[in-house]
Design an enzyme around this catalytic site. Structure first.
Site, PDB file in Angstrom:
ATOM      1  CB  CYS A  61      33.511 -59.874 -79.992  1.00 31.73           C
ATOM      2  SG  CYS A  61      32.544 -60.228 -81.470  1.00 31.73           S
ATOM      3  CE1 TYR A  62      32.329 -62.157 -85.297  1.00 24.65           C
ATOM      4  CE2 TYR A  62      31.528 -63.994 -83.984  1.00 24.65           C
ATOM      5  CZ  TYR A  62      31.288 -62.933 -84.848  1.00 24.65           C
ATOM      6  OH  TYR A  62      30.003 -62.663 -85.241  1.00 24.65           O
ATOM      7  NE  ARG A  97      27.431 -64.600 -90.308  1.00 22.09           N
ATOM      8  CZ  ARG A  97      26.453 -63.948 -90.959  1.00 22.09           C
ATOM      9  NH1 ARG A  97      25.829 -64.528 -91.967  1.00 22.09           N
ATOM     10  NH2 ARG A  97      26.104 -62.732 -90.602  1.00 22.09           N
ATOM     11  CG  HIS A 153      33.563 -55.197 -79.476  1.00 23.20           C
ATOM     12  ND1 HIS A 153      32.345 -54.630 -79.751  1.00 23.20           N
ATOM     13  CD2 HIS A 153      33.791 -56.103 -80.468  1.00 23.20           C
ATOM     14  CE1 HIS A 153      31.861 -55.153 -80.869  1.00 23.20           C
ATOM     15  NE2 HIS A 153      32.708 -56.054 -81.322  1.00 23.20           N
ATOM     16  CG  ASP A 188      34.420 -54.928 -85.043  1.00 21.53           C
ATOM     17  OD1 ASP A 188      35.337 -55.523 -85.639  1.00 21.53           O
ATOM     18  OD2 ASP A 188      33.307 -54.778 -85.551  1.00 21.53           O
ATOM     19  CG  ASP A 223      31.159 -52.279 -77.640  1.00 20.26           C
ATOM     20  OD1 ASP A 223      30.918 -52.205 -78.862  1.00 20.26           O
ATOM     21  OD2 ASP A 223      31.591 -53.328 -77.109  1.00 20.26           O
ATOM     22  CG  HIS A 247      27.308 -66.860 -86.129  1.00 13.45           C
ATOM     23  ND1 HIS A 247      27.690 -66.594 -84.836  1.00 13.45           N
ATOM     24  CD2 HIS A 247      26.974 -65.663 -86.670  1.00 13.45           C
ATOM     25  CE1 HIS A 247      27.593 -65.296 -84.612  1.00 13.45           C
ATOM     26  NE2 HIS A 247      27.151 -64.710 -85.715  1.00 13.45           N
ATOM     27  CE  LYS A 281      29.353 -60.945 -92.557  1.00 17.57           C
ATOM     28  NZ  LYS A 281      28.188 -60.443 -91.833  1.00 17.57           N
ATOM     29  CG  ASP A 318      33.901 -58.202 -84.179  1.00 18.00           C
ATOM     30  OD1 ASP A 318      34.509 -57.876 -83.130  1.00 18.00           O
ATOM     31  OD2 ASP A 318      32.708 -57.894 -84.375  1.00 18.00           O
TER      32      ASP A 318
END
Lengths: 344, 340
Positions: free
Chosen positions: A223-224, A215, A287, A277, A284, A172, A218, A221
């Site tokens: 934030c990744y 992951r 993010h 995201d 937010d 992850h 998936k 996003d």
């Protein structure tokens, strides 16, 4: 680039009532990256608030009067590092109770090298990263406290090459960041398989969207962009020091930085400011912070010149191990290293 | 919404409750110049002011327990409330089954919250009763088959209470349902890893070479399983990482698997990056065996690897162009001793 709301804001998120130091860090870090000037007054106000979050038993809590917890402790220390460049290191850092912090970390440590997030709380790799991060920043004795930690971290590396939150769990992005950053902080980065890690994290960039997934199989996003993106400058540094030095590019990180920038700038900006995201999601501060951190990594390659479109998009550089601007990290490290050692 | 305010019973202010008259609510410290303030509802503000008051007195009573339930529902991420609740449950010697039922509800409402799952784990540890957990987690997976906390809980239950029976089949069912569920593949590895550990433990105890044959049986089983899923979509990354992982676990060589190498040759037409990557890894094994330093055989294999990297960088997997170019260069430097 949209503006992030400044101080005096009131949030409608009761669910963040145990994460207020995080709000301080996310907002301060975002403003720093955007080169927004921060007044001395704001700096002092935030410092005063974080003092209310420090616990007698050591560490920081999610809010005044709550129990100490490693995640808000990490966030508070990062925020204070930034604040040391807004006010002064003395004002921002001198009151941190390093002795109590050290004793509290000892209480949270497990025999196998892992760390509980708080007394009576869960054990996972976030705890390890938060503990090591604050210990190194605050110049605490690390040898005994983290003796078994590298071995435990390595046991979290999965067959995929990334790291899970606990041995056996799926690879992850967030937990992989914790693993790699911690190994670097402890100078044990050679204990993990960097080649398999690089392969895994490279495959986390989505060929259609350009952003990163957390992951395998998936969704993307924003934030990744940081959690996954940060592995690249870190591995780059590590590999450049070894036999890979001829192969490693001096021009760029080993991911498609243009594609990531396009995802962030085109898809992840909220109409009213802040970042998100993915399209359709609400904005937010979490993010906003990590999208900007990811953007910073994508724009500031080994030679710091990768920004697409124009320099108006350019955000400042950061230290990928802490997720804090370079000058802030150095200011805090310098200050704490000038203080006497804490008793073990 | 990150709280369950709407799920709570109609609100009667604590100030107006007879049984709470003796308590003076404790306001939250905000200092002279508040920052990152949250707009609490009246209910939230009051509930936590009463919580702070009982917490400060370390009151261990029924009303305190009820208060922690309200507080936890309002902000399940407030870990201090959960720690205190556990203290109260112990002190009042409460029925843990009832607590599990409460937890089932709140986990359903907040499936990605760390505190509720930790609380469930602690309750199971006290009661030493895992009998509900496999079904509970399986149910949660029907909503979100990749919930990380849920998988963590399930792995803990299985490890802690030795409930390995049937887990391999469970992963197969989930993979049948969604072959891209990487969490299910990870769980399968978790089970197979345990199978191997058990074999090696028995072998160490003196059963000799028996375990090598059994290992081969398991490897064959997993190759067939992965092959079946790969055949449905060779662009699905999960089975590829999985089977490579299993080979590594068994200390077996990719290039010696006639089945896998034949599969790759057959699937090159799909232009899947995972097929090419598998071949690169298999050929790198060969290079590793030949030793560094440029024999004709080494050069020939190296040429194939570089060609594969180029196809990936330029055609099949361009997003990872920089990575593939780096890998090609790295291997050339390593095995051909190219000058700096």
């Amino acid at each position: 680039m949209g503006c992030v709301e400044l101080w005096g804001l009131i949030l409608h998120w009761q669910g963040l009532d145990a994460s207020r130091p995080w709000l301080c860090y996310w907002i301060l870090q975002s403003l720093k990256l955007l080169s927004e000037p921060l007044s001395h007054r704001i700096g002092t106000d935030v410092v005063e608030f974080l003092k209310l979050c420090q616990c007698k038993e050591g560490g920081f809590a999610g809010g005044p009067g709550q129990d100490a917890h490693l995640a808000p402790t990490y966030a508070a220390m990062n925020a204070l590092a930034i604040l040391s460049t807004v006010t002064t290191p003395e004002e921002a850092l001198a009151w941190v109770d390093r002795t109590a912090l050290y004793q509290w970390l000892k209480r949270l440590s497990c025999e196998d090298g892992a760390f509980r997030l708080h007394e009576g709380g869960e054990v996972d790799i976030r705890g390890v990263y938060c503990a090591v991060s604050v210990a190194v920043m605050a110049n605490l004795p690390v040898d005994c406290l983290f003796a078994n930690t590298p071995t435990w971290i390595v046991s979290c590396q999965t067959y995929e090459g990334g790291f899970g939150g606990y041995p056996g769990l799926e690879a992850h992005g967030g937990y992989t960041f914790c693993a790699l950053a911690t190994l670097v902080l402890l100078q044990k980065e050679d204990e993990c398989d960097q080649d398999r890690l690089l392969r895994w994290v490279a495959f986390r960039q989505m060929k259609v969207e350009g952003g990163f997934q957390g992951r395998t199989n998936k969704l993307v996003d924003g934030c990744y962009s940081f959690w996954q993106g940060a592995s690249f400058p870190i591995l780059h540094c590590l590999m450049a020091q070894r036999s890979q030095q001829t192969a490693i590019s001096k021009q760029c990180w080993l991911f498609d930085s243009e594609a990531l920038q396009e995802y962030l700038v085109i898809c992840c900006q909220h109409g009213k400011g802040g970042l998100i995201d993915k399209p359709g999601k609400p904005r937010d501060y979490y993010h906003t912070c990590y999208c900007l951190c990811g953007l910073s990594i994508a724009q500031n390659g080994p030679k710091r010149n990768d920004a697409i479109v124009c320099d108006a998009n350019l955000v400042e550089s950061l230290n990928p191990v802490w997720g804090v601007s370079i000058d802030a990290v150095n200011m805090a490290l310098d200050y704490f290293s000038s203080l006497p050692l804490v008793e073990q | 919404m990150s709280d369950s305010e709407s799920e709570l019973s109609p609100y009667v202010s604590y100030r107006e409750r007879a049984e709470w008259q003796d308590i003076v609510p404790l306001e939250q410290e905000e200092g002279l110049a508040p920052v990152v303030q949250i707009a609490y509802s009246d209910r939230f503000r009051e509930t936590f002011s009463y919580f702070r008051a009982v917490f400060a007195k370390d009151e261990l009573s029924e009303r305190a327990l009820d208060l922690t339930r309200e507080a936890a529902m309002l902000n399940p991420a407030n870990y201090s409330v959960w720690v205190y609740r556990r203290k109260l449950l112990k002190a009042l010697d409460r029925d843990l089954l009832e607590e599990q039922n409460f937890l089932a509800d709140i986990i359903e409402m907040h499936p990605k919250n760390y505190q509720v799952w930790q609380h469930r784990k602690e309750i199971v540890e006290w009661s030493q009763d895992p009998s509900l957990e496999l079904e509970f987690t399986a149910n949660m997976f029907t909503d979100d088959a990749k919930n990380y906390h849920c998988w963590q809980h399930r792995q803990w239950i299985i490890t802690r209470f030795g409930l390995w029976d049937g887990e391999l089949e469970f992963t197969a069912k989930l993979i049948e349902k969604d072959r891209r569920n990487n969490s299910a593949w990870n769980q399968r590895y978790f089970v197979v890893n345990h199978e191997i550990e058990q074999l090696e433990a028995t072998a160490a105890g003196g059963a000799g070479d028996a375990d090598e044959t059994q290992k081969a049986v398991i490897l064959h089983r997993e190759i067939e399983f992965s092959k079946k899923q790969i055949a449905k979509d060779s662009h699905n990354e999960s089975p590829w990482s999985y089977i490579k992982g299993v080979f590594r676990l068994m200390k077996q060589k990719l290039h010696l698997s006639v089945t896998m190498m034949a599969l790759c040759d057959e699937l090159m037409k799909d232009k899947s990056p995972h097929v090419a990557a598998f071949l690169i890894d298999a050929k790198e094994e060969l290079l590793g065996q030949q030793g560094e330093g440029g024999s004709e055989q080494v050069n020939s294999i190296l040429e194939e690897v570089v060609r594969l990297c180029e196809i990936l960088a330029d055609e099949w997997d361009t997003i990872r162009k920089r990575y593939w170019n780096y890998l090609a260069e790295l291997l050339q430097v390593k095995y051909q001793g190219l000058p700096d």
